[in-house]
Design a protein around this motif. Sequence first.
Motif, PDB file in Angstrom:
ATOM      1  N   SER A 144       0.864  -1.169   0.000  1.00  0.00           N
ATOM      2  CA  SER A 144       0.000   0.000   0.000  1.00  0.00           C
ATOM      3  C   SER A 144       0.911   1.233   0.000  1.00  0.00           C
ATOM      4  O   SER A 144       2.065   1.157  -0.441  1.00  0.00           O
ATOM      5  CB  SER A 144      -0.941  -0.024   1.212  1.00  0.00           C
ATOM      6  N   THR A 145       0.431   2.339   0.471  1.00  0.00           N
ATOM      7  CA  THR A 145       1.172   3.593   0.391  1.00  0.00           C
ATOM      8  C   THR A 145       0.896   4.478   1.593  1.00  0.00           C
ATOM      9  O   THR A 145      -0.211   4.439   2.157  1.00  0.00           O
ATOM     10  CB  THR A 145       0.789   4.358  -0.903  1.00  0.00           C
ATOM     11  N   GLY A 146       1.874   5.283   1.952  1.00  0.00           N
ATOM     12  CA  GLY A 146       1.672   6.284   2.984  1.00  0.00           C
ATOM     13  C   GLY A 146       0.702   7.372   2.575  1.00  0.00           C
ATOM     14  O   GLY A 146       0.269   8.169   3.420  1.00  0.00           O
ATOM     15  N   ASN A 147       0.322   7.409   1.285  1.00  0.00           N
ATOM     16  CA  ASN A 147      -0.650   8.401   0.822  1.00  0.00           C
ATOM     17  C   ASN A 147      -2.031   8.221   1.445  1.00  0.00           C
ATOM     18  O   ASN A 147      -2.887   9.100   1.309  1.00  0.00           O
ATOM     19  CB  ASN A 147      -0.790   8.356  -0.702  1.00  0.00           C
ATOM     20  N   VAL A 148      -2.267   7.102   2.122  1.00  0.00           N
ATOM     21  CA  VAL A 148      -3.561   6.955   2.796  1.00  0.00           C
ATOM     22  C   VAL A 148      -3.660   7.888   3.999  1.00  0.00           C
ATOM     23  O   VAL A 148      -4.762   8.117   4.523  1.00  0.00           O
ATOM     24  CB  VAL A 148      -3.809   5.495   3.248  1.00  0.00           C
ATOM     25  N   TYR A 149      -2.526   8.437   4.440  1.00  0.00           N
ATOM     26  CA  TYR A 149      -2.522   9.404   5.538  1.00  0.00           C
ATOM     27  C   TYR A 149      -2.642  10.823   4.987  1.00  0.00           C
ATOM     28  O   TYR A 149      -2.314  11.089   3.822  1.00  0.00           O
ATOM     29  CB  TYR A 149      -1.218   9.309   6.332  1.00  0.00           C
ATOM     30  N   PRO A 150      -3.037  11.773   5.823  1.00  0.00           N
ATOM     31  CA  PRO A 150      -3.042  13.174   5.396  1.00  0.00           C
ATOM     32  C   PRO A 150      -1.648  13.781   5.516  1.00  0.00           C
ATOM     33  O   PRO A 150      -0.730  13.172   6.081  1.00  0.00           O
ATOM     34  CB  PRO A 150      -3.997  13.821   6.402  1.00  0.00           C
ATOM     35  N   LEU A 151      -1.480  14.976   4.982  1.00  0.00           N
ATOM     36  CA  LEU A 151      -0.278  15.748   5.250  1.00  0.00           C
ATOM     37  C   LEU A 151      -0.248  16.092   6.739  1.00  0.00           C
ATOM     38  O   LEU A 151      -1.274  16.436   7.318  1.00  0.00           O
ATOM     39  CB  LEU A 151      -0.259  17.030   4.421  1.00  0.00           C
ATOM     40  N   LEU A 292       3.808  14.762   3.600  1.00  0.00           N
ATOM     41  CA  LEU A 292       3.388  13.366   3.725  1.00  0.00           C
ATOM     42  C   LEU A 292       4.525  12.604   4.408  1.00  0.00           C
ATOM     43  O   LEU A 292       5.562  12.336   3.803  1.00  0.00           O
ATOM     44  CB  LEU A 292       3.109  12.767   2.354  1.00  0.00           C
ATOM     45  N   LEU A 293       4.334  12.271   5.673  1.00  0.00           N
ATOM     46  CA  LEU A 293       5.391  11.646   6.475  1.00  0.00           C
ATOM     47  C   LEU A 293       4.811  10.505   7.296  1.00  0.00           C
ATOM     48  O   LEU A 293       3.684  10.593   7.783  1.00  0.00           O
ATOM     49  CB  LEU A 293       6.038  12.672   7.410  1.00  0.00           C
ATOM     50  N   SER A 294       5.593   9.454   7.458  1.00  0.00           N
ATOM     51  CA  SER A 294       5.162   8.300   8.232  1.00  0.00           C
ATOM     52  C   SER A 294       6.171   7.963   9.316  1.00  0.00           C
ATOM     53  O   SER A 294       7.388   8.090   9.111  1.00  0.00           O
ATOM     54  CB  SER A 294       4.980   7.074   7.329  1.00  0.00           C
ATOM     55  N   ASP A 295       5.671   7.507  10.435  1.00  0.00           N
ATOM     56  CA  ASP A 295       6.490   7.017  11.542  1.00  0.00           C
ATOM     57  C   ASP A 295       6.629   5.509  11.382  1.00  0.00           C
ATOM     58  O   ASP A 295       5.660   4.762  11.550  1.00  0.00           O
ATOM     59  CB  ASP A 295       5.810   7.368  12.866  1.00  0.00           C
ATOM     60  N   ALA A 296       7.823   5.043  11.039  1.00  0.00           N
ATOM     61  CA  ALA A 296       8.056   3.618  10.801  1.00  0.00           C
ATOM     62  C   ALA A 296       8.792   2.956  11.958  1.00  0.00           C
ATOM     63  O   ALA A 296       9.435   1.923  11.771  1.00  0.00           O
ATOM     64  CB  ALA A 296       8.836   3.431   9.504  1.00  0.00           C
ATOM     65  N   SER A 297       8.689   3.522  13.153  1.00  0.00           N
ATOM     66  CA  SER A 297       9.431   2.962  14.288  1.00  0.00           C
ATOM     67  C   SER A 297       8.978   1.536  14.607  1.00  0.00           C
ATOM     68  O   SER A 297       9.795   0.706  15.037  1.00  0.00           O
ATOM     69  CB  SER A 297       9.291   3.863  15.515  1.00  0.00           C
ATOM     70  N   ALA A 298       7.700   1.225  14.392  1.00  0.00           N
ATOM     71  CA  ALA A 298       7.237  -0.146  14.629  1.00  0.00           C
ATOM     72  C   ALA A 298       7.921  -1.116  13.675  1.00  0.00           C
ATOM     73  O   ALA A 298       8.315  -2.227  14.066  1.00  0.00           O
ATOM     74  CB  ALA A 298       5.720  -0.220  14.480  1.00  0.00           C
ATOM     75  N   CYS A 299       8.079  -0.717  12.431  1.00  0.00           N
ATOM     76  CA  CYS A 299       8.767  -1.534  11.434  1.00  0.00           C
ATOM     77  C   CYS A 299      10.215  -1.765  11.837  1.00  0.00           C
ATOM     78  O   CYS A 299      10.727  -2.892  11.802  1.00  0.00           O
ATOM     79  CB  CYS A 299       8.693  -0.858  10.070  1.00  0.00           C
ATOM     80  N   LYS A 333       6.977  12.214  -8.253  1.00  0.00           N
ATOM     81  CA  LYS A 333       6.008  13.289  -7.999  1.00  0.00           C
ATOM     82  C   LYS A 333       5.709  13.408  -6.496  1.00  0.00           C
ATOM     83  O   LYS A 333       4.580  13.676  -6.093  1.00  0.00           O
ATOM     84  CB  LYS A 333       4.719  13.071  -8.799  1.00  0.00           C
ATOM     85  N   PHE A 334       6.767  13.238  -5.707  1.00  0.00           N
ATOM     86  CA  PHE A 334       6.597  13.288  -4.263  1.00  0.00           C
ATOM     87  C   PHE A 334       6.117  14.654  -3.768  1.00  0.00           C
ATOM     88  O   PHE A 334       5.561  14.760  -2.673  1.00  0.00           O
ATOM     89  CB  PHE A 334       7.925  12.938  -3.558  1.00  0.00           C
ATOM     90  N   ALA A 335       6.342  15.694  -4.555  1.00  0.00           N
ATOM     91  CA  ALA A 335       5.993  17.046  -4.133  1.00  0.00           C
ATOM     92  C   ALA A 335       4.508  17.370  -4.334  1.00  0.00           C
ATOM     93  O   ALA A 335       4.047  18.421  -3.887  1.00  0.00           O
ATOM     94  CB  ALA A 335       6.843  18.071  -4.878  1.00  0.00           C
ATOM     95  N   VAL A 336       3.758  16.469  -4.983  1.00  0.00           N
ATOM     96  CA  VAL A 336       2.325  16.698  -5.193  1.00  0.00           C
ATOM     97  C   VAL A 336       1.605  16.780  -3.848  1.00  0.00           C
ATOM     98  O   VAL A 336       1.769  15.920  -2.993  1.00  0.00           O
ATOM     99  CB  VAL A 336       1.722  15.592  -6.069  1.00  0.00           C
ATOM    100  N   ARG A 337       0.794  17.815  -3.662  1.00  0.00           N
ATOM    101  CA  ARG A 337       0.134  18.039  -2.376  1.00  0.00           C
ATOM    102  C   ARG A 337      -1.388  17.910  -2.465  1.00  0.00           C
ATOM    103  O   ARG A 337      -2.056  17.875  -1.420  1.00  0.00           O
ATOM    104  CB  ARG A 337       0.516  19.415  -1.827  1.00  0.00           C
ATOM    105  N   ASP A 338      -1.936  17.846  -3.675  1.00  0.00           N
ATOM    106  CA  ASP A 338      -3.390  17.802  -3.809  1.00  0.00           C
ATOM    107  C   ASP A 338      -3.925  16.419  -4.159  1.00  0.00           C
ATOM    108  O   ASP A 338      -5.121  16.257  -4.435  1.00  0.00           O
ATOM    109  CB  ASP A 338      -3.862  18.814  -4.858  1.00  0.00           C
ATOM    110  N   GLY A 339      -3.038  15.434  -4.188  1.00  0.00           N
ATOM    111  CA  GLY A 339      -3.469  14.069  -4.458  1.00  0.00           C
ATOM    112  C   GLY A 339      -3.758  13.759  -5.911  1.00  0.00           C
ATOM    113  O   GLY A 339      -4.260  12.680  -6.224  1.00  0.00           O
ATOM    114  N   ARG A 340      -3.410  14.656  -6.834  1.00  0.00           N
ATOM    115  CA  ARG A 340      -3.678  14.451  -8.254  1.00  0.00           C
ATOM    116  C   ARG A 340      -2.396  14.018  -8.941  1.00  0.00           C
ATOM    117  O   ARG A 340      -1.437  14.788  -9.035  1.00  0.00           O
ATOM    118  CB  ARG A 340      -4.225  15.737  -8.890  1.00  0.00           C
ATOM    119  N   PHE A 341      -2.387  12.768  -9.431  1.00  0.00           N
ATOM    120  CA  PHE A 341      -1.174  12.219 -10.035  1.00  0.00           C
ATOM    121  C   PHE A 341      -1.404  11.865 -11.504  1.00  0.00           C
ATOM    122  O   PHE A 341      -2.471  11.447 -11.892  1.00  0.00           O
ATOM    123  CB  PHE A 341      -0.762  10.939  -9.302  1.00  0.00           C
TER     124      PHE A 341
END
Length: 341
Positions: A144-151, A292-299, A333-341
């Motif tokens: 899956s992707t970290g994009n499921v989270y908000p900014l 868009l940032l994720s905490d992967a400490s559990a991993c 396209k990591f800099a995209v902020r509006d979710g349009r790819f």
Amino acid sequence: MFTSERELDDRLATPSAALVADAGALDGDLVVLGAGGKMGPSLVRLARRALDAAGRGSARVYAVSRWSDGRAARALAEEGVDVVAHDLSAGDDLDGLPGAANVVFMVGAKFGTSAAPYQAWAVNAALPAAVARRYRDSSVAVFSTGNVYPLVDVVSGGSAEDDRPEPVGEYAMSCLGRERVFEHAAATYGTRVSILRLNYAVDLRYGVLADLAVTVAAGEPVDVTTGHVNVVWQGYANEVALRSLRHARAPESFTINLTGPETASVRRTASRLAAAMGTEASFAGSESGTALLSDASACHGLFGYPDVPLDTLVSWQADWLSRGLPLSGKPTKFAVRDGRF
């Protein structure tokens, strides 16, 4: 440093002792769906070598894809991988796919989906429903992707697995749909599922660092509006995906963020790439307070820290570009902020 794609591919396909141990503890064969994508060939090759090193050479690794790149298919076949040509995006005749106790699902649609959002939903949500039915008795690792989270605020440390998903845009929403479909399979069929929310794998031929290095080398300004990012060595991401099969579970699926430990500054990273390439970076815009940032400490707690740190990845990326080695031409396209790819 690497002097050729072969050297890079060999490094990506070298299993750790931990992966070999986990591969030895798995039962049955492995099917990789979507094996022809950016990460697929390296994951398949890594799996084959890990199983061989674990003394499980009789276990088969099936690599399923359309295989528009025949050279990639032939290279995998030469390494003992069973290459299966199948257009998964059609979503039919999945009963004809090989059965296996273990499955890695890598199929996804992202770029171009803003113009055809139905394509995102068909590939990212409808296809997983068919796959979940076909492999209901298997253990399935789902990218899956970290994009499921908000900014989130750049000083927050990133979204954690128990944070509420708030996807922005139809691509991200359809990816959450993919997760929900496999969660349904875990709850109703008892399918053992692990879900991997990945943020930006680095392969040197593509990735955030390649994007930044190409921009810097071209003398173009780096837009720092999205001023912070997570990245992770692709070899580690592939290892975690394969090792997560031992943690796949039902009726509640196993979900984990998969990325590096750093909240990397885009400005600082671009400057370091520029210095390593003997040039200077220029910038446009100013850093937003969110990304868009994720905490992967559990991993990292479960699978260990990535074996290639960010400093090394930056050095490798600068050297790769300086040598004129191949790039995929597929920006993140990591800099995209509006979710349009």
